[in-house]
Write a protein that holds these residues in place. Structure first.
Motif, PDB file in Angstrom:
ATOM      1  N   ARG A   1     -28.696   9.865 -27.399  1.00 21.79           N
ATOM      2  CA  ARG A   1     -29.426  10.463 -28.507  1.00 21.79           C
ATOM      3  C   ARG A   1     -28.966   9.822 -29.809  1.00 21.79           C
ATOM      4  O   ARG A   1     -27.766   9.571 -29.984  1.00 21.79           O
ATOM      5  CB  ARG A   1     -29.170  11.977 -28.585  1.00 21.79           C
TER       6      ARG A   1
ATOM      7  N   LEU B   1     -40.809  14.144 -29.111  1.00 23.70           N
ATOM      8  CA  LEU B   1     -39.817  15.084 -28.590  1.00 23.70           C
ATOM      9  C   LEU B   1     -39.078  15.809 -29.706  1.00 23.70           C
ATOM     10  O   LEU B   1     -38.931  17.037 -29.676  1.00 23.70           O
ATOM     11  CB  LEU B   1     -38.813  14.338 -27.706  1.00 23.70           C
ATOM     12  N   PHE B   2     -38.620  15.050 -30.699  1.00 19.79           N
ATOM     13  CA  PHE B   2     -37.819  15.655 -31.770  1.00 19.79           C
ATOM     14  C   PHE B   2     -38.662  16.518 -32.700  1.00 19.79           C
ATOM     15  O   PHE B   2     -38.232  17.584 -33.141  1.00 19.79           O
ATOM     16  CB  PHE B   2     -37.095  14.570 -32.560  1.00 19.79           C
ATOM     17  N   SER B   3     -39.875  16.065 -33.022  1.00 17.32           N
ATOM     18  CA  SER B   3     -40.725  16.827 -33.940  1.00 17.32           C
ATOM     19  C   SER B   3     -41.207  18.131 -33.319  1.00 17.32           C
ATOM     20  O   SER B   3     -41.547  19.077 -34.040  1.00 17.32           O
ATOM     21  CB  SER B   3     -41.919  15.982 -34.396  1.00 17.32           C
TER      22      SER B   3
ATOM     23  N   ASN C   1     -39.842   9.477 -28.732  1.00 15.03           N
ATOM     24  CA  ASN C   1     -38.744  10.196 -29.388  1.00 15.03           C
ATOM     25  C   ASN C   1     -39.264  11.052 -30.537  1.00 15.03           C
ATOM     26  O   ASN C   1     -38.811  12.195 -30.730  1.00 15.03           O
ATOM     27  CB  ASN C   1     -37.705   9.205 -29.905  1.00 15.03           C
ATOM     28  N   HIS C   2     -40.177  10.500 -31.325  1.00 11.52           N
ATOM     29  CA  HIS C   2     -40.739  11.267 -32.437  1.00 11.52           C
ATOM     30  C   HIS C   2     -41.448  12.518 -31.919  1.00 11.52           C
ATOM     31  O   HIS C   2     -41.302  13.607 -32.496  1.00 11.52           O
ATOM     32  CB  HIS C   2     -41.727  10.407 -33.226  1.00 11.52           C
TER      33      HIS C   2
ATOM     34  N   THR D   1     -35.959  18.700 -27.210  1.00  9.20           N
ATOM     35  CA  THR D   1     -34.688  18.190 -26.689  1.00  9.20           C
ATOM     36  C   THR D   1     -33.649  19.300 -26.663  1.00  9.20           C
ATOM     37  O   THR D   1     -33.726  20.250 -27.449  1.00  9.20           O
ATOM     38  CB  THR D   1     -34.156  17.032 -27.560  1.00  9.20           C
TER      39      THR D   1
ATOM     40  N   ASN E   1     -30.141  20.739 -27.433  1.00  8.63           N
ATOM     41  CA  ASN E   1     -29.126  20.482 -28.448  1.00  8.63           C
ATOM     42  C   ASN E   1     -27.751  20.216 -27.841  1.00  8.63           C
ATOM     43  O   ASN E   1     -26.857  19.679 -28.499  1.00  8.63           O
ATOM     44  CB  ASN E   1     -29.031  21.671 -29.411  1.00  8.63           C
TER      45      ASN E   1
ATOM     46  N   ARG F   1     -25.732  10.893 -32.316  1.00 11.40           N
ATOM     47  CA  ARG F   1     -24.840  11.691 -31.481  1.00 11.40           C
ATOM     48  C   ARG F   1     -23.865  10.742 -30.790  1.00 11.40           C
ATOM     49  O   ARG F   1     -24.222   9.601 -30.492  1.00 11.40           O
ATOM     50  CB  ARG F   1     -25.614  12.482 -30.426  1.00 11.40           C
TER      51      ARG F   1
ATOM     52  N   ASN G   1     -39.276  19.783 -31.108  1.00 14.49           N
ATOM     53  CA  ASN G   1     -38.061  20.491 -30.681  1.00 14.49           C
ATOM     54  C   ASN G   1     -37.984  20.627 -29.159  1.00 14.49           C
ATOM     55  O   ASN G   1     -37.724  21.708 -28.618  1.00 14.49           O
ATOM     56  CB  ASN G   1     -38.003  21.881 -31.324  1.00 14.49           C
TER      57      ASN G   1
ATOM     58  N   ARG H   1     -32.261   9.722 -21.121  1.00 15.95           N
ATOM     59  CA  ARG H   1     -32.335  11.069 -21.678  1.00 15.95           C
ATOM     60  C   ARG H   1     -33.471  11.851 -21.026  1.00 15.95           C
ATOM     61  O   ARG H   1     -33.327  13.031 -20.714  1.00 15.95           O
ATOM     62  CB  ARG H   1     -32.553  10.999 -23.191  1.00 15.95           C
TER      63      ARG H   1
END
Length: 265
Positions: free
Chosen positions: A153, A139-141, A136-137, A145, A147, A156, A143, A253
């Protein structure tokens, strides 16, 4: 068990599925992620619900927490060795199935009235969380994913999705335009998740190689057990994600990333 643990039948594969299966077996040459830290493991152990039932080994989270406090370096080294080898221990891949009746379906005789909750070994849950938190880190760091995805998530919810739909609809209604919405509900979403597709998405996103290898090991050779008194059934779990696992929502996800490209029936 046929309903709770569906089989991934390779004989029904089309050319696309065969290609994906071959791709995920190839070596992924990406930069490795950093080793797990003692603080990461400590935080996970402290956040585990100590009142939840343990897996087949009967070791509770409180036992593991106290063990970690006594041997933090050894504990951390064991998990980092799993990361280095890309190996999820076999004893942590056995799920004891507990079927719970869904609310409102008490009177039916359909097998779908049950939600199969998986009791997993707590030591495996810790490694499970370490793995999905790192993914997850990444993917999110970076960008990576979408929106517009609200399910599975953090921070969310369905309320956010409803508000986004409302905003979209109101905008076009004010413009005197038509608005059409199509809603799909996937039955047994945890049961039908296709593991090679999830692994392939990680490849396409250039996931760190050690996290990728550990993920592939996590999905392989999983076993599901259902028992009552002296009656016991074992089944190889080759498809889906265990309901009750720490990373299940995260894998859902990952699979949804490619749903717009291809839907596997």
């Amino acid at each position: 068990m046929d309903k709770f643990v569906p089989e991934d039948n390779e004989e029904s594969d089309e050319a696309y599925h065969k290609l994906v299966r071959r791709k995920v077996m190839e070596t992924l040459n990406t930069k490795e992620d950093f080793p797990f830290t003692k603080q990461e493991i400590k935080d996970i152990l402290n956040k585990l619900n100590h009142r939840k039932a343990p897996g087949e080994d009967a070791l509770t989270s409180e036992i593991l927490r106290q063990t970690f406090e006594t041997f933090p370096n050894t504990f951390t080294e064991i998990y980092n060795e799993c990361l280095r080898r890309g190996h999820f221990p076999k004893q942590c891949k056995t799920a004891v199935i507990v079927p719970l009746i869904k609310t409102g379906k008490e009177e039916t005789n359909d097998a779908q009235k049950y939600r199969p909750i998986s009791l997993l070994n707590t030591g495996g849950k810790v490694l499970d969380k370490l793995l999905i938190y790192r993914i997850n880190h990444y993917l999110f760091s970076n960008n990576l994913t979408n929106n517009n995805q609200f399910g599975f998530r953090p921070q969310r919810s369905t309320i956010d999705a409803a508000l986004a739909v409302e905003e979209f609809a109101l905008h076009h209604i004010k413009q005197r335009e038509y608005v059409v919405m199509i809603s799909l509900d996937v039955i047994g979403v945890f049961d039908v998740a296709w593991r090679p597709g999830i692994s392939n998405n990680l490849r396409n996103l250039r996931c760190p190689s050690n996290l990728y290898n550990l993920t592939r090991s996590y999905f392989s050779d999983r076993l599901a057990i259902w028992q009552a008194n002296t009656y016991r059934i074992e089944r190889k779990a080759s498809r889906g994600c265990p309901q009750g696992s720490c990373s299940g929502p995260g894998w859902q996800r990952m699979e949804k990333i490619s749903w717009t490209e291809h839907v596997r029936n």
